[in-house]
Design a protein around this motif. Structure first.
Motif, PDB file in Angstrom:
ATOM      1  N   ARG A   1      -6.111   1.724   3.115  1.00  0.00           N
ATOM      2  CA  ARG A   1      -5.794   0.837   1.994  1.00  0.00           C
ATOM      3  C   ARG A   1      -4.620  -0.057   2.366  1.00  0.00           C
ATOM      4  O   ARG A   1      -3.622   0.392   2.918  1.00  0.00           O
TER       5      ARG A   1
ATOM      6  N   ARG B   1       2.867  -6.066  -0.797  1.00  0.00           N
ATOM      7  CA  ARG B   1       4.288  -5.836  -1.056  1.00  0.00           C
ATOM      8  C   ARG B   1       4.885  -7.084  -1.683  1.00  0.00           C
ATOM      9  O   ARG B   1       4.622  -8.178  -1.232  1.00  0.00           O
TER      10      ARG B   1
ATOM     11  N   GLU C   1      -1.722  -2.279   0.971  1.00  0.00           N
ATOM     12  CA  GLU C   1      -0.958  -2.502  -0.253  1.00  0.00           C
ATOM     13  C   GLU C   1      -0.191  -3.811  -0.128  1.00  0.00           C
ATOM     14  O   GLU C   1       0.382  -4.104   0.918  1.00  0.00           O
TER      15      GLU C   1
END
Length: 154
Positions: free
Chosen positions: A149, A153, A151
């Motif tokens: 996955r 930021r 992510e």
């Protein structure tokens, strides 16, 4: 009359020579004033022009990057060769494990056959094996999704 021979040159120790890029011009005795030394009139020498220095810097950076890539490739190949035996052993172990699981399932069917019949024992053991395989596959899929996955930021 014999033609004049070029003087023999000895190889100079060059850190880039190991990477096959020994044709980089290296000043064996840099001046004590450094590359930005000026002559008496305050003008730069032609050898120390900024354009020449930048061109040399780019050339040396390119050669250095290529040498680093060759080194990383050689290191990767060396590690893959070292891991080859481990990979072969892992494949053999998985094949043997598969054979053992098949023997276990056949043994379970033979054990349950006198109690519930051959067809019912086959259906029960096969359903149990498919259920366990489905649960393990679902867990593996969740783990892979969590591991890969991305992510965002802030």
């Amino acid at each position: 009359m014999t033609p004049a021979r070029a003087p023999a040159t000895l190889p100079t120790p060059d850190p880039l020579a190991a990477a096959g890029t020994s044709d980089v011009p290296v000043d064996p005795a840099p001046s004590s004033a450094g590359p930005s030394a000026s002559n008496a009139e305050g003008e730069r020498d032609s050898d120390d022009s900024i354009a020449a220095l930048v061109a040399r810097l780019i050339d040396q950076a390119d050669r250095y990057a290529r040498a680093e890539l060759r080194f990383a490739r050689a290191l990767l190949i060396e590690r893959l060769i070292a891991a080859r035996v481990g990979a072969i052993c892992l494949v053999v172990a998985l094949v043997l494990l598969q054979g053992a699981l098949i023997a276990l399932l056949v043994g379970l069917m033979l054990t349950a056959a006198p109690v519930m019949g051959t067809l019912a024992a086959t259906v029960v053991v096969t359903s149990g094996a498919i259920s366990v395989a489905g649960i393990l596959g679902w867990i593996a899929l969740r783990q892979f999704n969590q591991a890969t996955r991305v992510e965002e930021r802030p």
